[in-house]
Design an enzyme around this catalytic site. Structure first.
Site, short mmCIF file in Angstrom:
data_model
loop_
_atom_site.label_atom_id
_atom_site.label_comp_id
_atom_site.label_asym_id
_atom_site.label_seq_id
_atom_site.Cartn_x
_atom_site.Cartn_y
_atom_site.Cartn_z
N LYS A 11 4.33 4.98 9.65
CA LYS A 11 3.91 3.63 10.04
C LYS A 11 3.01 3.69 11.29
CE LYS A 11 7.91 1.21 8.00
NZ LYS A 11 9.12 0.37 8.28
N TYR A 51 5.77 -5.40 0.56
CA TYR A 51 7.03 -5.92 1.08
C TYR A 51 7.43 -7.25 0.44
CZ TYR A 51 7.33 -2.31 4.71
OH TYR A 51 7.47 -1.11 5.38
N PHE A 59 12.32 -11.72 9.59
CA PHE A 59 11.51 -10.64 10.16
C PHE A 59 10.21 -10.38 9.39
CE2 PHE A 59 14.41 -8.66 7.12
CZ PHE A 59 13.58 -7.83 6.39
N ARG A 87 15.04 9.48 1.83
CA ARG A 87 15.71 8.35 2.50
C ARG A 87 16.76 8.87 3.49
NH1 ARG A 87 14.22 2.93 2.26
NH2 ARG A 87 16.41 2.39 2.42
N THR A 93 17.91 2.12 8.72
CA THR A 93 16.71 1.33 8.98
C THR A 93 16.42 1.13 10.47
OG1 THR A 93 16.99 0.16 6.88
CG2 THR A 93 15.60 -0.92 8.52
N ARG A 104 14.23 8.60 12.02
CA ARG A 104 14.39 7.40 12.83
C ARG A 104 15.38 7.62 13.96
NH1 ARG A 104 14.69 3.38 7.58
NH2 ARG A 104 12.49 2.79 7.49
N ASN A 114 10.01 1.38 13.16
CA ASN A 114 10.94 2.47 12.86
C ASN A 114 10.26 3.64 12.15
OD1 ASN A 114 10.49 1.20 10.47
ND2 ASN A 114 12.62 0.73 10.03
N HIS A 117 8.34 4.69 6.28
CA HIS A 117 8.79 4.00 5.07
C HIS A 117 9.04 5.04 4.00
CE1 HIS A 117 9.01 1.31 1.64
NE2 HIS A 117 8.23 2.17 1.02
#
Ligand SMILES: Nc1nc2c(ncn2[C@@H]2O[C@H](COP(=O)(O)OP(=O)(O)O)[C@@H](O)[C@H]2O)c(=O)[nH]1
Ligand SMILES: [Mg+2]
Length: 158
Positions: A11, A51, A59, A87, A93, A104, A114, A117
């Site tokens: 990100k 998204y 958010f 993941r 998250t 993270r 964070n 993705h």
């Protein structure tokens, strides 16, 4: 254990902080193959598609603003059980909740910003990969250590 392809995005915070390499190297070290990769800025239209499941949540506006605020690195990562394993490597998250040892958990403390993705299911992976890559973008190449990473060194199948 299925051989899978998943979408990973570093990100804008990860790019701006200069830790693309540190994040990428974790997937390389794990034995995953990068099948496609590009640095780019995500448009608002693509962010909304990406998204869509979060539209209407409190958010959501902040998330769209964040993901489009600067360049990201999008990549397709391949390997055994890649969706679930990536993941796990990302961590929970929210930075404060993410376990140490995860991306993270080790690099961030924010809830929105964070760092990374990763697709959360085979269905999501298919849908999300198509937002950023076309079939001809994917390359195939042997990883030098492949036969040891995938437990074929002794002649036994995975
Ligand atoms: N500030 C804030 N950001 C959130 C919240 N939930 C999700 N996000 C952001 O929206 C992204 C997508 O959310 P989600 O799909 O639930 O999490 P992920 O799959 O772990 O990335 C997260 O990675 C965060 O950047 C929240 O409750 N507050
Ligand atoms: Mg998600």
């Amino acid at each position: 254990m299925a051989f899978q392809r998943t979408l990973i995005i570093v990100k804008p915070d990860g790019v701006a902080r200069g830790i693309i390499g540190q994040i990428l190297s974790r997937f390389e070290n794990k034995g995953f193959r990068i099948a496609a990769m590009r640095i780019m800025q995500i448009s608002l239209a693509t962010a909304k598609k990406h998204y869509a499941e979060h539209a209407g949540k409190p958010f959501y506006p902040g998330l769209l603003k964040f993901i489009t605020c600067g360049p990201v690195v999008v990549m397709a990562i391949e390997g055994n059980d890649a969706i679930r394993v990536c993941r796990k490597m990302m961590g929970a998250t929210f930075g404060p909740e993410a376990e140490p040892g995860t991306i993270r958990g080790d690099f961030g403390i924010s809830r929105t910003q964070n760092l990374i993705h990763g697709s959360d299911s085979p269905k999501s992976a298919k849908r999300e990969l198509a937002l950023y890559f076309k079939t001809s973008d994917y390359v195939k190449y042997p990883i030098a250590d492949m036969k040891w990473i995938y437990n074929l060194g002794s002649g036994q199948p995975v």
